[in-house]
Design a protein around this motif. Structure first.
Motif, PDB file in Angstrom:
ATOM      1  N   SER A   5       3.615  29.657  -1.111  1.00 14.22           N
ATOM      2  CA  SER A   5       3.625  31.224  -1.606  1.00 14.22           C
ATOM      3  C   SER A   5       4.610  30.890  -2.404  1.00 14.22           C
ATOM      4  O   SER A   5       6.069  30.722  -2.157  1.00 14.22           O
ATOM      5  CB  SER A   5       2.911  32.346  -1.005  1.00 14.22           C
ATOM      6  N   LEU A   7       6.122  34.056  -5.680  1.00 11.82           N
ATOM      7  CA  LEU A   7       5.875  35.240  -5.699  1.00 11.82           C
ATOM      8  C   LEU A   7       6.581  35.055  -8.005  1.00 11.82           C
ATOM      9  O   LEU A   7       7.722  34.624  -7.752  1.00 11.82           O
ATOM     10  CB  LEU A   7       6.500  36.794  -4.860  1.00 11.82           C
ATOM     11  N   ASP A  74      -2.299  41.952   7.269  1.00  7.96           N
ATOM     12  CA  ASP A  74      -0.086  42.685   7.293  1.00  7.96           C
ATOM     13  C   ASP A  74      -0.626  44.024   8.261  1.00  7.96           C
ATOM     14  O   ASP A  74       0.124  45.051   8.539  1.00  7.96           O
ATOM     15  CB  ASP A  74      -0.869  43.537   5.776  1.00  7.96           C
ATOM     16  N   GLU A 109      -8.882  38.030   4.605  1.00 13.94           N
ATOM     17  CA  GLU A 109      -8.590  36.242   4.621  1.00 13.94           C
ATOM     18  C   GLU A 109      -8.632  35.558   4.882  1.00 13.94           C
ATOM     19  O   GLU A 109      -8.766  34.148   4.266  1.00 13.94           O
ATOM     20  CB  GLU A 109      -7.404  37.034   6.026  1.00 13.94           C
ATOM     21  N   ALA A 196      -0.289  30.548  -2.176  1.00 12.63           N
ATOM     22  CA  ALA A 196      -1.161  30.826  -3.183  1.00 12.63           C
ATOM     23  C   ALA A 196       0.010  32.078  -4.122  1.00 12.63           C
ATOM     24  O   ALA A 196       1.178  31.468  -3.818  1.00 12.63           O
ATOM     25  CB  ALA A 196      -1.682  32.421  -2.858  1.00 12.63           C
ATOM     26  N   THR A 197      -0.329  31.742  -5.277  1.00 14.60           N
ATOM     27  CA  THR A 197       0.078  32.515  -6.372  1.00 14.60           C
ATOM     28  C   THR A 197       0.361  34.534  -6.518  1.00 14.60           C
ATOM     29  O   THR A 197      -0.629  34.710  -6.918  1.00 14.60           O
ATOM     30  CB  THR A 197       0.548  32.310  -7.564  1.00 14.60           C
ATOM     31  N   PHE A 198       1.432  34.571  -6.806  1.00 15.93           N
ATOM     32  CA  PHE A 198       1.142  36.562  -6.859  1.00 15.93           C
ATOM     33  C   PHE A 198       1.924  36.506  -7.825  1.00 15.93           C
ATOM     34  O   PHE A 198       3.522  35.778  -7.994  1.00 15.93           O
ATOM     35  CB  PHE A 198       1.394  37.047  -5.214  1.00 15.93           C
ATOM     36  N   SER A 220       4.859  38.814   3.109  1.00 11.69           N
ATOM     37  CA  SER A 220       3.631  39.924   2.162  1.00 11.69           C
ATOM     38  C   SER A 220       3.355  39.770   1.299  1.00 11.69           C
ATOM     39  O   SER A 220       4.911  41.191   0.284  1.00 11.69           O
ATOM     40  CB  SER A 220       3.250  40.755   3.542  1.00 11.69           C
ATOM     41  N   PHE A 221       3.458  39.679   0.155  1.00 13.10           N
ATOM     42  CA  PHE A 221       2.806  39.471  -1.134  1.00 13.10           C
ATOM     43  C   PHE A 221       1.608  40.010  -1.528  1.00 13.10           C
ATOM     44  O   PHE A 221       1.896  40.413  -2.966  1.00 13.10           O
ATOM     45  CB  PHE A 221       3.582  38.368  -2.091  1.00 13.10           C
ATOM     46  N   ASP A 222       1.114  40.304  -0.838  1.00 15.05           N
ATOM     47  CA  ASP A 222      -0.852  40.161  -1.285  1.00 15.05           C
ATOM     48  C   ASP A 222      -1.087  41.972  -1.416  1.00 15.05           C
ATOM     49  O   ASP A 222      -2.675  41.956  -1.631  1.00 15.05           O
ATOM     50  CB  ASP A 222      -1.288  40.040  -1.106  1.00 15.05           C
ATOM     51  N   GLN A 223       0.201  42.767  -1.198  1.00 18.87           N
ATOM     52  CA  GLN A 223      -0.755  44.140  -0.765  1.00 18.87           C
ATOM     53  C   GLN A 223       0.064  44.385  -1.820  1.00 18.87           C
ATOM     54  O   GLN A 223       0.431  44.483  -2.861  1.00 18.87           O
ATOM     55  CB  GLN A 223      -0.002  44.631   0.691  1.00 18.87           C
ATOM     56  N   ALA A 227       6.381  43.989  -2.056  1.00 16.17           N
ATOM     57  CA  ALA A 227       6.110  42.736  -1.863  1.00 16.17           C
ATOM     58  C   ALA A 227       7.631  42.640  -1.054  1.00 16.17           C
ATOM     59  O   ALA A 227       8.039  43.498  -1.490  1.00 16.17           O
ATOM     60  CB  ALA A 227       6.198  42.173  -2.917  1.00 16.17           C
TER      61      ALA A 227
END
Length: 328
Positions: A5, A7, A74, A109, A196-198, A220-223, A227
């Motif tokens: 993943s 960021l 999360d 998810e 994934a890419t964030f 955790s990058f998706d919230q 991050a």
């Protein structure tokens, strides 16, 4: 094949970074490295303690650590209480977790057809989350003394991260957080089976030192909020020998706080070109250890290396000189 993943950070000078010691991330790493088959490097005597505390309740944790999935909702991690960085808030949030929130995050998810290992949780979410909260509470009671004994190391780490943020030297700090993290001037990559890419996109980057093993790796990058990245607390090995409070060397040297003693010494010695073998002798360490630290400094563009005959010589770069001047 390893998946990652990513960021995307953007301009590092504009990244808002904080350090938050959250015990919840440490507990999750201890479990992941003991019962989850994850390479967090938890020492064997701590693993035995985790196994003794959890016992037959290990069945509760199976959904979290399926070998084919790395995703954990999360609401079950430290994410929801990252701002408070407090175990009572974290355990309270777990105990009072709304069933619908857990189901929503699972479906977000994995989609409506949940993987088999999460289906028992979805069938009885309230029963499962309360059991999970009780288990995490028992583990915290056992490891609370370790966390307390790490207080001096955690304060040093907060000071180190704060200095890097103020002096805009994140390009130096980030690559050295973990052997499992790779970083350039624009992004961070971490191993992830569901890579994934964030984009950080102006959010805060929260660094969370973890007291478990040298391979600790959580994020955790998706919230929509900050991050966060959990990484091994520097010198965590000082805590492995028992519950004795570790001696932490006091220093007001800003370069040492930013880079650590060995890398600060290398940068100062690299004002004149010298072979790596000579550097290792001056540092009283092995050539492989000296080379490892030189690798990290070179990755941050603070050091250059070139071969002269059979020897490799190091030399500080212009960027390294700027950092020396800034932190003098």
């Amino acid at each position: 094949m390893q998946s990652y993943s990513q960021l995307r950070l953007g301009d590092l000078d504009n990244v808002n970074v904080t350090v938050t010691p959250h015990p919840g991330a440490t507990l999750l790493s201890l479990i992941a490295g003991t019962l989850g088959g994850r390479p967090h490097g938890v020492p064997r005597h701590w693993q035995r303690t985790v196994e003794a505390v959890i016992g037959a309740d290990s069945v509760i944790l199976r959904p979290l650590f399926d070998p084919h999935y790395s995703v954990i909702p999360d609401c079950l991690t430290a994410t929801s209480t990252m701002a408070e960085a407090d175990m009572s808030s974290y355990l309270g949030a777990l105990a009072e977790l709304d069933d619908h929130i857990l189901i929503q995050q699972l479906e977000a998810e994995f989609g409506p057809a949940l993987p088999r290992h999460w289906q028992p949780v979805a069938d009885r979410p309230g029963t499962w989350t309360r059991a999970y909260a009780r288990l995490m509470g028992r583990l915290w009671e056992e490891f609370r003394i370790v966390w307390k004994n790490a207080d001096a190391l955690l304060r040093k780490e907060q000071e180190r991260i704060g200095l890097a943020a103020v002096t805009r030297s994140l390009h130096v700090l980030l690559p050295g957080l973990s052997d499992r993290l790779t970083c350039d001037d624009a992004s961070i990559q971490l191993p992830d089976q569901q890579g994934a890419t964030f984009d950080l996109a102006g959010r805060r980057l929260t660094l969370v030192p973890v007291i478990s093993g040298h391979g600790a790796c959580l994020f955790s990058f998706d919230q929509p909020g900050p991050a966060w990245i959990g990484y091994p607390l520097p010198a965590v090995g000082l805590l492995w020998s028992g519950h004795a409070r570790p001696a932490v060397r006091d220093t007001t040297d800003k370069l040492t706080l930013a880079l650590g003693h060995t890398r600060a010494a290398i940068l100062r010695l690299a004002g004149t070109s010298m072979p790596v073998g000579q550097l290792a002798a001056l540092l009283n360490c092995s050539p492989s250890t000296a080379s490892y630290h030189c690798d990290q400094l070179q990755a941050a563009d603070l050091l250059s290396r070139r071969r002269q005959g059979r020897q490799v010589h190091i030399k500080i770069t212009a960027r390294g000189e700027e950092l020396l001047t800034l932190l003098a």
